[in-house]
Design an enzyme around this catalytic site. Structure first.
Site, mmCIF file in Angstrom:
data_model
loop_
_atom_site.group_PDB
_atom_site.id
_atom_site.type_symbol
_atom_site.label_atom_id
_atom_site.label_comp_id
_atom_site.label_asym_id
_atom_site.label_seq_id
_atom_site.Cartn_x
_atom_site.Cartn_y
_atom_site.Cartn_z
ATOM 1 N N HIS A 140 0.649 -1.119 -0.150
ATOM 2 C CA HIS A 140 0.217 0.028 -0.723
ATOM 3 C C HIS A 140 1.093 1.529 0.160
ATOM 4 C CE1 HIS A 140 -3.969 1.836 0.000
ATOM 5 N NE2 HIS A 140 -4.251 1.490 0.672
ATOM 6 N N ASP A 186 -2.100 2.040 -4.810
ATOM 7 C CA ASP A 186 -4.013 1.964 -4.371
ATOM 8 C C ASP A 186 -4.181 1.123 -4.620
ATOM 9 O OD1 ASP A 186 -2.775 4.092 -2.567
ATOM 10 O OD2 ASP A 186 -3.245 5.625 -4.386
#
Length: 520
Positions: free
Chosen positions: A492, A496
Site C-alpha cells: 500500500h 492504491d
C-alpha cells in the site's frame, strides 16, 4: 625401548571419571617428565595432568570433551627400557592449575602429518554467510578429494561443498542449522602432506590461509549421518554433561555461570525450565529453507502494509481454448501440453505493460537491498516473474525471465523446466535471482480465496485460485460456467486499492476473452 601406560589416577573421593577438556600433547610428541599432558574436569575441580616419564606419545585415549574412567589408559608412551612400567603415576603428578588452550588430538594422527583448513568459500556476489543445512562427514571420517562435505544454504540457493583434499576430518566448525561466515574454518583435515597451516595437527588455532574453493553444485538430499562433533564444546563437568545428554538438552544453549565459564547444574535447571517439553510435545528445529522462509515472511509482514484485492473471473472460454489447443497438437513432440498457467502469464504480461507499478521493487533502504539510499521505486520493462513452487524442502521461487517475449509454447516449456528443477533441486543460483513480481498458485488445491504474502522488495504478488463450476442465470437459462477467484496482494506504500481494482479488470477482460491477450 619399552612401553609406559599412564592411567587416569584417582583424583578425588567419590570421583570415578573425568572429562578431558584439553590436550597439550599429540601422538608422536616427545615429552619430558612433569610436562603437561592434558586438563581433566570433574564435578569438583579442573586439574592438570603431567607426564610421569620422559618418552614419546604413542596413543592418546580420547578427544577433547570425552569422558575417561579412573584407572583407564590415558596416554601410552614409548620410553627407554629403564623407564618402562605399566603402573599409573603417583598423585604428585597432578596439579590444580587452570586449563590451557583446547587442543584436539586424534589418536591415529602421525607427527609428520599436516593440517588443512577448508574455509567457507565466497559462494555468490553479496553473500557473507551461509547456513550449514546438512553434514555429510563427521569427525574421524576419512574422505577423498571431491567427496561431499556439507550442504550450505544462502538466501539464493543450496549448494554442495566438496573436499579440496584427501584426509581425515579432525574438526568441523558448527552444527547443522548454524550459520557460518564466508572465510571461517568449516572443516579441519589431517593430511599426509600439503597442509595449508603452520600448526601441528593437534592444535586448534585459527587458520591463516584460505584454500581454493572447489566448484559446487545444487543438491537436494539431506545427510542421514548423526550430527557431527564440533571444534568448540560447551565447558561442563561430566555429571552436568551426562544429565544434559539424558534430558536431550543442548549445552551450547545454556548460559554458563560457573567460575571457569562452565555450565553448572543451576544453568541446566534454567535451560530446562525453558526447554522442557510438555507431554506429547515434539520439537523440530527450524533450519534450512524453512528458516529462510520464516525470516523473509516475517520481514515482509513487518515492513510492508499489505492489502489484498480479489475478483471473480470466468474461465470458461479460456479452458475451452486450452483443451482445443492441446488436442490439436497432441501428436506434435515440439509442443508441450499446456496448463492454464502459461495463458495467465501471457495475459498478465500484456496487462502489466499498462500497469508498471505492479512490476516493481520498493527500495526502502531498511535492509540494503538497493545498494544505496532508499525510498524509491524501481519499475521494469521486462517481466521477470517469480513462480512460487512447493518442494519437499519447502517453498522456492525460481524466476521465469522476460516473460513478455515468450510465446505460449515457450512459456509452457520454461514453466515445466523450472518446476522440475525446483522439485529435484537442480536449478542454479541464477534461476532464483532477479524477480520483479511473483505469481503463486496451488493449482487444483488453490481454494476459494488466498491472501499471499509479498516477496520483499517486490510490491505485488498474484494468486490465481481454483477453477470451479458455477451455475449462473443467462438469458433466462441456468448454465454452468467455470470460474476462478483471482487475488493480488499489494504494497500500500506504492499501490492504491483503486489501481489494483482497475488492473484486475484489465486482466479479467483478457482472460475471459483470450483473443485479447494475443492481439497486442
Amino acid at each position: 625401548m619399552g612401553t609406559y601406560r599412564f592411567k587416569l589416577p584417582d583424583i578425588g573421593e567419590g570421583v570415578v571419571e573425568a572429562e578431558i577438556t584439553a590436550w597439550h600433547v599429540a601422538v608422536g610428541d616427545t615429552v619430558e617428565e612433569d610436562q603437561p599432558l592434558a586438563d581433566a574436569m570433574t564435578d569438583k575441580a579442573t586439574i592438570e595432568l603431567t607426564s610421569p616419564v620422559d618418552g614419546v606419545v604413542r596413543t592418546v585415549a580420547c578427544e577433547d570433551g570425552e569422558i575417561v574412567a579412573v584407572g583407564a589408559d590415558l596416554v601410552v608412551f614409548d620410553v627407554a627400557d629403564s623407564d618402562a612400567s605399566a603402573d599409573a603415576p603417583t598423585p604428585d603428578a597432578l596439579s590444580s592449575d587452570a586449563p590451557s588452550e583446547v587442543a584436539t588430538a586424534p589418536p591415529d594422527v602421525q607427527v609428520e602429518s599436516g593440517t588443512y583448513d577448508f574455509k567457507l568459500p565466497d559462494i555468490g556476489e553479496g553473500v557473507v554467510e551461509a547456513e550449514i543445512t546438512a553434514w555429510h562427514v563427521a569427525v574421524g571420517d576419512t574422505v577423498e578429494e571431491d567427496d561431499p562435505i556439507a550442504d550450505a544454504m544462502t538466501d539464493k540457493a543450496t549448494i554442495e561443498l566438496t573436499s579440496p583434499v584427501s584426509g581425515i576430518v579432525s574438526a568441523v566448525g558448527c552444527d547443522e542449522g548454524e550459520i557460518a561466515s564466508v572465510g571461517s574454518v568449516l572443516v579441519r583435515f589431517t593430511v599426509e602432506s600439503g597442509g595449508n597451516t603452520d600448526i601441528a595437527p593437534a592444535q586448534n588455532d585459527t587458520a591463516t590461509k584460505t584454500p581454493a574453493a572447489k566448484p559446487s553444485t545444487p543438491v537436494k538430499t539431506q545427510s542421514s549421518r548423526p550430527a557431527p562433533q564440533t571444534s568448540i564444546r560447551a565447558l561442563a563437568s561430566p555429571a552436568v554433561r551426562k544429565r544434559a545428554k539424558d534430558a536431550g538438552l543442548d549445552l551450547g544453549s545454556a548460559k554458563a555461570t560457573g567460575p571457569l565459564g562452565q555450565v553448572t547444574h543451576a544453568d541446566l535447571d534454567a535451560l530446562n525450565s525453558v526447554m522442557e517439553p510438555v507431554e506429547g510435545e515434539t520439537r523440530i528445529k527450524v533450519i534450512g529453507l524453512r528458516r529462510v522462509i520464516a525470516t523473509r515472511m516475517q520481514d515482509a509482514k513487518r515492513h510492508i502494509p499489505h492489502f489484498t484485492y480479489v475478483d471473480e473471473i470466468d474461465m470458461t472460454e479460456l479452458e475451452g481454448l486450452r483443451k482445443r489447443v492441446n488436442t490439436k497438437f497432441a501428436d506434435d513432440p515440439t509442443k508441450t501440453k499446456l496448463t492454464v498457467l502459461p495463458f495467465m502469464i501471457r495475459a498478465l504480461a500484456v496487462t502489466l505493460r499498462d500497469w508498471p507499478q505492479f512490476n516493481a521493487l520498493y527500495q526502502d533502504g531498511s535492509d540494503g537491498l538497493s545498494g544505496g539510499p532508499g525510498n524509491y521505486v524501481s519499475q521494469f520493462s521486462d517481466l521477470n516473474l517469480g513462480i512460487a513452487a512447493q518442494t519437499d524442502l519447502g517453498l522456492v521461487v525460481p524466476v521465469l525471465r522476460r516473460a513478455q517475449t515468450l510465446s505460449i509454447w515457450e512459456l509452457g516449456t520454461e514453466i515445466g523446466r523450472l518446476a522440475v528443477g525446483a522439485r529435484d533441486n537442480k536449478l542454479s543460483p541464477a534461476d532464483f535471482q532477479g524477480a520483479t513480481t511473483t505469481v503463486t498458485s496451488l493449482g487444483p488445491l488453490g481454494g476459494i480465496v488466498t491472501t499471499p504474502v509479498i516477496n520483499r522488495p517486490q510490491v505485488a504478488i498474484f494468486g490465481p485460485n481454483k477453477i470451479r463450476p458455477k451455475l449462473e442465470m443467462r438469458d433466462g437459462v441456468v448454465v454452468e460456467r467455470l470460474v476462478m477467484n483471482f487475488s493480488v496482494s499489494c504494497d500500500h506504500r506504492v499501490i492504491d486499492g483503486y489501481d489494483a481494482a482497475l488492473m484486475i479488470q484489465d486482466l479479467k477482460r483478457r482472460l475471459e476473452d483470450p483473443l485479447e491477450m494475443f492481439l497486442n
